[in-house]
Scaffold this active site. Structure first.
Site, PDB file in Angstrom:
ATOM      1  N   GLU A  17       0.835  -1.203   0.000  1.00  0.00           N
ATOM      2  CA  GLU A  17       0.000   0.000   0.000  1.00  0.00           C
ATOM      3  C   GLU A  17       0.873   1.258   0.000  1.00  0.00           C
ATOM      4  OE1 GLU A  17      -2.567   1.764  -0.095  1.00  0.00           O
ATOM      5  OE2 GLU A  17      -4.381   0.571   0.180  1.00  0.00           O
ATOM      6  N   ARG A  97      -7.730  -0.589  12.972  1.00  0.00           N
ATOM      7  CA  ARG A  97      -6.353  -0.375  12.542  1.00  0.00           C
ATOM      8  C   ARG A  97      -6.262   0.816  11.598  1.00  0.00           C
ATOM      9  NH1 ARG A  97      -5.455  -1.538   7.214  1.00  0.00           N
ATOM     10  NH2 ARG A  97      -6.545  -3.285   6.189  1.00  0.00           N
ATOM     11  N   ASN A  99      -5.227   2.736   8.095  1.00  0.00           N
ATOM     12  CA  ASN A  99      -5.235   2.428   6.671  1.00  0.00           C
ATOM     13  C   ASN A  99      -4.533   3.565   5.939  1.00  0.00           C
ATOM     14  OD1 ASN A  99      -5.999   0.204   5.000  1.00  0.00           O
ATOM     15  ND2 ASN A  99      -7.506   1.511   3.989  1.00  0.00           N
ATOM     16  N   GLU A 118     -14.187  -4.852   9.025  1.00  0.00           N
ATOM     17  CA  GLU A 118     -14.798  -3.960   8.035  1.00  0.00           C
ATOM     18  C   GLU A 118     -16.254  -3.636   8.372  1.00  0.00           C
ATOM     19  OE1 GLU A 118     -14.023  -5.007   3.959  1.00  0.00           O
ATOM     20  OE2 GLU A 118     -11.958  -5.621   4.403  1.00  0.00           O
ATOM     21  N   ASP A 194      -9.712   2.134  -4.442  1.00  0.00           N
ATOM     22  CA  ASP A 194      -8.827   2.003  -3.275  1.00  0.00           C
ATOM     23  C   ASP A 194      -8.017   3.288  -3.123  1.00  0.00           C
ATOM     24  OD1 ASP A 194      -6.939   1.074  -1.331  1.00  0.00           O
ATOM     25  OD2 ASP A 194      -7.282  -0.986  -1.971  1.00  0.00           O
TER      26      ASP A 194
END
Length: 283
Positions: A17, A97, A99, A118, A194
């Site tokens: 990521e 968490r 992101n 989620e 994303d």
């Protein structure tokens, strides 16, 4: 279209990521969220570095005075040039968490969170200033992802992945945002939006999770280019290289019963467009 991509870093990241070009060092930063690692890559020499963070890390961005700011599971931390670590803002939430994150034109960090399961509305988007002041901008997101700003700083783009939308906000001179509205929507079957980056023309490049591609949308929301890539879980993209014309793309292996050979690697599309220099965090 299928662009002439190359493999920048062959890897097997669980959840690659957050590619970020650091002009001060001439290298690409990226993270493996679930591997708890911050990676550095120097395309000139091929040199690579790896730092282990000790907990899941959603993003790593350069700081104006050197070192990195980290969006971590338990909050936002600072890594000094000598590798000394300290918390800027620590606020652990069970089951949640970090992101994706991005640095705004004013040098503030916009850091997203999500729940591991989620759960809808379990994530946030928070603005952090250099002194650690935290201002929660959105408190009901599900998977907080790509964030970026127009070249003139007047617009902010944002993705909460399950909505399938790229949203746009108006940005005030003081950095605050209002007027959220859709810019573009990714149709079913094409994956989920994303990470994102904005080019010098104000176009928004969007990575498609389970879509195996990066799309470019014009400032009025029109799709005008699709770059198909050999990995289904494309997570984020950023322009880098000395002239900011190479598009670096991170990918993931997590959840794939049969990953492709390049799933988890960092890919690059040379000469894909013209990026802009990204600001460093002022803290």
């Amino acid at each position: 279209m299928t662009a002439a991509h190359e493999v920048a870093v062959r890897a097997e990241a669980a959840l690659g990521e957050g590619p970020t070009w650091d002009p001060a060092t001439g290298r690409l930063l990226w993270v493996d969220i679930l591997g708890s690692r911050v990676h550095g890559y120097d395309p000139a020499s091929g040199g690579r570095t790896v730092r282990t963070t000790g907990q899941h890390v959603g993003a790593a961005k350069p700081r104006a005075g050197g070192g990195l700011v980290l969006n971590l599971r338990d909050g936002v931390g600072l890594l000094d040039p000598d590798d000394t670590f300290r918390w800027l803002h620590r606020e652990p939430v069970p089951g949640r968490r970090a992101n994706d994150a991005a640095v705004a034109p004013d040098g503030s960090l916009w850091a997203g969170t999500m729940r591991y399961d989620e759960a809808p509305g379990g994530g946030t988007l928070t603005r952090f200033t250099a002194d650690g002041t935290a201002d929660t901008v959105l408190d009901d997101v599900t998977v907080s992802n790509g964030t970026g700003w127009s070249p003139d700083g007047r617009l902010m783009y944002y993705i909460d992945s399950p909505t399938r939308r790229v949203d746009v906000f108006d940005r005030a001179p003081d950095g605050h945002v209002t007027g959220r509205r859709p810019l573009a929507e990714v149709e079913e079957g094409a994956g989920f939006p994303d990470g994102l980056t904005v080019d010098a023309d104000g176009c928004v490049w969007v990575a498609l999770w389970d879509g195996g591609a990066v799309r470019r949308y014009t400032p009025d929301g029109r799709l005008d280019r699709t770059v198909t890539l050999p990995a289904p879980r494309v997570t984020a993209c950023a322009f880098g290289g000395p002239d900011l014309t190479d598009l670096y793309v991170t990918t993931a292996r997590v959840g794939l019963p049969t990953p492709t050979p390049l799933s988890g690697s960092v890919l690059v599309v040379p000469g894909a467009g013209q990026g802009t220099a990204q600001p460093a965090f002022r803290g």
